[in-house]
Enzyme design. Structure first.
Site, PDB file in Angstrom:
ATOM      1  N   THR A  52       3.886   2.594  -4.545  1.00  0.00           N
ATOM      2  CA  THR A  52       3.960   3.967  -4.520  1.00  0.00           C
ATOM      3  C   THR A  52       3.796   4.658  -3.402  1.00  0.00           C
ATOM      4  O   THR A  52       2.682   4.785  -2.548  1.00  0.00           O
ATOM      5  CB  THR A  52       2.205   4.803  -5.400  1.00  0.00           C
ATOM      6  OG1 THR A  52       2.045   4.226  -6.576  1.00  0.00           O
ATOM      7  CG2 THR A  52       2.626   6.523  -5.760  1.00  0.00           C
ATOM      8  N   LYS A  91       5.419   9.319 -11.330  1.00  0.00           N
ATOM      9  CA  LYS A  91       4.276   8.717 -11.089  1.00  0.00           C
ATOM     10  C   LYS A  91       3.264   9.691  -9.980  1.00  0.00           C
ATOM     11  O   LYS A  91       2.392   9.917 -10.341  1.00  0.00           O
ATOM     12  CB  LYS A  91       4.805   7.488  -9.996  1.00  0.00           C
ATOM     13  CG  LYS A  91       3.150   6.716  -8.825  1.00  0.00           C
ATOM     14  CD  LYS A  91       2.559   5.906  -9.786  1.00  0.00           C
ATOM     15  CE  LYS A  91       1.167   5.656  -9.608  1.00  0.00           C
ATOM     16  NZ  LYS A  91       0.076   5.508 -10.854  1.00  0.00           N
ATOM     17  N   PRO A 109       0.793  -1.223   0.565  1.00  0.00           N
ATOM     18  CA  PRO A 109       0.035   0.230   0.099  1.00  0.00           C
ATOM     19  C   PRO A 109       0.782   1.366  -0.357  1.00  0.00           C
ATOM     20  O   PRO A 109       0.371   2.764  -0.524  1.00  0.00           O
ATOM     21  CB  PRO A 109      -1.633   0.251   1.126  1.00  0.00           C
ATOM     22  CG  PRO A 109      -1.330  -2.145   1.612  1.00  0.00           C
ATOM     23  CD  PRO A 109       0.343  -1.967   0.979  1.00  0.00           C
TER      24      PRO A 109
HETATM   25  P1  NAD Z   1      -4.026  -3.509  -1.558  1.00  0.00           P
HETATM   26  O1  NAD Z   1      -4.089  -2.442  -0.219  1.00  0.00           O
HETATM   27  O2  NAD Z   1      -5.540  -3.411  -2.773  1.00  0.00           O
HETATM   28  O3  NAD Z   1      -2.913  -4.605  -1.373  1.00  0.00           O
HETATM   29  C1  NAD Z   1      -2.368  -4.136  -1.191  1.00  0.00           C
HETATM   30  C2  NAD Z   1      -1.269  -6.128  -0.596  1.00  0.00           C
HETATM   31  O4  NAD Z   1      -0.438  -5.775   0.918  1.00  0.00           O
HETATM   32  C3  NAD Z   1      -2.440  -6.478   0.458  1.00  0.00           C
HETATM   33  O5  NAD Z   1      -2.619  -7.603   0.205  1.00  0.00           O
HETATM   34  C4  NAD Z   1      -1.680  -6.528   1.909  1.00  0.00           C
HETATM   35  O6  NAD Z   1      -2.581  -7.548   2.463  1.00  0.00           O
HETATM   36  C5  NAD Z   1      -0.183  -6.523   1.803  1.00  0.00           C
HETATM   37  N1  NAD Z   1       0.160  -6.264   2.590  1.00  0.00           N
HETATM   38  C6  NAD Z   1       0.109  -4.843   2.920  1.00  0.00           C
HETATM   39  N2  NAD Z   1       1.263  -4.672   4.003  1.00  0.00           N
HETATM   40  C7  NAD Z   1       2.031  -6.245   4.092  1.00  0.00           C
HETATM   41  C8  NAD Z   1       3.374  -6.722   4.500  1.00  0.00           C
HETATM   42  N3  NAD Z   1       3.517  -6.146   5.570  1.00  0.00           N
HETATM   43  N4  NAD Z   1       3.513  -7.492   4.199  1.00  0.00           N
HETATM   44  C9  NAD Z   1       2.528  -8.112   3.298  1.00  0.00           C
HETATM   45  N5  NAD Z   1       1.650  -7.772   2.207  1.00  0.00           N
HETATM   46  C10 NAD Z   1       1.456  -6.281   3.015  1.00  0.00           C
HETATM   47  O7  NAD Z   1      -3.456  -2.116  -2.971  1.00  0.00           O
HETATM   48  P2  NAD Z   1      -3.463  -1.999  -4.075  1.00  0.00           P
HETATM   49  O8  NAD Z   1      -4.497  -1.361  -5.055  1.00  0.00           O
HETATM   50  O9  NAD Z   1      -3.444  -3.755  -4.855  1.00  0.00           O
HETATM   51  O10 NAD Z   1      -2.032  -0.964  -4.189  1.00  0.00           O
HETATM   52  C11 NAD Z   1      -0.538  -1.356  -4.786  1.00  0.00           C
HETATM   53  C12 NAD Z   1       0.348  -0.158  -4.974  1.00  0.00           C
HETATM   54  O11 NAD Z   1       0.148  -0.421  -5.674  1.00  0.00           O
HETATM   55  C13 NAD Z   1      -0.022   1.483  -3.739  1.00  0.00           C
HETATM   56  O12 NAD Z   1       0.424   1.854  -3.241  1.00  0.00           O
HETATM   57  C14 NAD Z   1      -0.962   2.213  -5.034  1.00  0.00           C
HETATM   58  O13 NAD Z   1      -0.782   3.091  -4.719  1.00  0.00           O
HETATM   59  C15 NAD Z   1      -0.740   1.631  -6.408  1.00  0.00           C
HETATM   60  N6  NAD Z   1      -1.112   1.598  -7.359  1.00  0.00           N
HETATM   61  C16 NAD Z   1      -2.783   1.249  -7.457  1.00  0.00           C
HETATM   62  C17 NAD Z   1      -3.882   1.108  -8.847  1.00  0.00           C
HETATM   63  C18 NAD Z   1      -4.479   0.175  -8.504  1.00  0.00           C
HETATM   64  O14 NAD Z   1      -5.167   1.494  -9.734  1.00  0.00           O
HETATM   65  N7  NAD Z   1      -4.939   0.080  -7.290  1.00  0.00           N
HETATM   66  C19 NAD Z   1      -2.933   2.348 -10.017  1.00  0.00           C
HETATM   67  C20 NAD Z   1      -1.537   2.350  -9.381  1.00  0.00           C
HETATM   68  C21 NAD Z   1      -0.809   1.723  -8.852  1.00  0.00           C
END
Ligand code: NAD
Length: 341
Positions: free
Chosen positions: A135, A210, A98
């Site tokens: 990010t 980004k 995250p």
């Molecule tokens: P999300 O919250 O759906 O997924 C994050 C995952 O990380 C979860 O499964 C969580 O359990 C895991 N996690 C958290 N802490 C952890 C740890 N200590 N050890 C192992 N796993 C852990 O987030 P997302 O939507 O997949 O986004 C991820 C990144 O991508 C973010 O930084 C976001 O800003 C970026 N991003 C997202 C999008 C989008 O459309 N969702 C687009 C571009 C960029």
């Protein structure tokens, strides 16, 4: 560290580490990216590659491994219970978390990647490549990168643009920062998950690109919501207004692909058609606006619209918490209900 089944296998079979890829963080983006990376690597390696997943929620890792095995019978995805275990299992590790605190935990804490690197022989450390696609704050990323590089391993920041749909289709853009040699090593792995791989410069440069992109996007999504709302209040059909804007100078991704008004794009299916489910969460957009305004303070850059947009997303999340996990185009729904007829 507790010797798990995976660790015992690694101890007995260290040579496999160079054929193995670990993916940490199987959320909305990570699960799709890991699926593409593993399935394409499987084909490329003629079945010789090994795969490991790790998530804070073990049920998420188990579900991923189960689904992958159903798609590719006979292929086993191992589950690492800690980031250290994922690192010891594989010379290539992708992280998709995250934000800053999670990256700090996964890399720096006990049972994290950096302490595990310190326990490896120098040759295994040198063969290690970390790709962080989260990010996050540029300074946090740079300090984590420096600590990884101090061990002798390589790391790039490779945040993505393209959203969940791009992650699923394997069409993401990766914005890469780090030493050029690390970028070249990361390139073939990134190509399994995306289409455009752009080298932006030294460590942190991918994140700067980004964050600037999302600053622009966050402001645009709000003003598209405002324009669409105003036009409707004055009696315009949202379909007509969207088609005018999208063939005029106001056109942008937020109006032509992620238009926030149901029915405005009859030939597309933006998140508003599913009550703003899927897409890019408002809470994540708020995080990115915060990253941009923090950088503006530290660099003395004026950001009047960015600051205002950050406040609007903060209001959306605090005043209508249901929208926090919905696509950020739901700012339209917030504005509509904040100023009813
Ligand atoms: P999300 O919250 O759906 O997924 C994050 C995952 O990380 C979860 O499964 C969580 O359990 C895991 N996690 C958290 N802490 C952890 C740890 N200590 N050890 C192992 N796993 C852990 O987030 P997302 O939507 O997949 O986004 C991820 C990144 O991508 C973010 O930084 C976001 O800003 C970026 N991003 C997202 C999008 C989008 O459309 N969702 C687009 C571009 C960029």
């Amino acid at each position: 560290m507790r010797p798990t089944t995976l660790l015992l296998q690694i101890a007995g079979n260290g040579a496999h580490r160079n054929k193995s890829i670990s993916f940490i963080g199987l959320g909305r983006m990570g699960s799709e990216m890991a699926y593409n990376l593993f399935s394409r690597k499987l084909v490329e390696s003629h079945g010789a590659a090994r795969f490991v997943v790790c998530d804070a929620r073990e049920a998420t890792s188990a579900a991923f491994a189960h689904n992958f095995a159903q798609q590719f019978p006979g292929v086993r995805v191992e589950i690492a219970t800690t980031p250290a275990e994922a690192l010891l299992a594989s010379s290539t590790v992708v992280t998709m978390l995250p934000s800053s605190p999670h990256v700090r935990n996964v890399y720096s804490e006990e049972d994290g990647i950096i302490p595990a690197l310190r326990s490896l022989p120098p040759e295994a450390v040198r063969s290690t490549l970390c790709i962080d696609s989260t990010t996050l704050d540029v300074e946090v990323a740079r300090s984590v990168a420096a600590a990884v590089q101090n061990t002798g391993a390589s790391i790039v920041d490779a945040p993505v643009s393209g959203g969940v749909a791009g992650a699923k289709a394997g069409t993401l853009s990766f914005l890469v920062g780090g030493p050029e040699e690390a970028y070249r090593r990361a390139h073939p792995f990134l190509l399994h998950m995306g289409q455009r791989i752009i080298y932006c410069g030294e460590s942190g440069a991918g994140l700067v690109a980004k964050i600037c992109n999302n600053l622009i996007l966050g402001v645009q999504q709000i003003v598209v919501a405002e324009g669409m709302l105003l036009g409707q209040k004055l009696g315009l059909d949202p379909k007509v207004l969207a088609s005018v804007v999208n063939s005029s100078t106001g056109a942008c991704w937020s109006s032509s692909v992620n238009n926030p008004v149901p029915g405005a794009l009859p030939d597309k299916s933006p998140p508003c058609e599913r009550d703003y489910e899927g897409g890019f969460a408002t809470s994540l957009m708020l995080k990115d606006m915060g990253l941009a305004t923090d950088l503006a303070v530290s660099t003395g850059t004026p950001l009047p619209l960015g600051k205002k947009a950050e406040k609007i997303y903060a209001d959306v999340v605090s005043e209508d918490p249901e929208l926090s996990n919905k696509d950020f185009s739901s700012v339209y729904r917030y504005l509509r209900s904040a100023y009813p007829k």
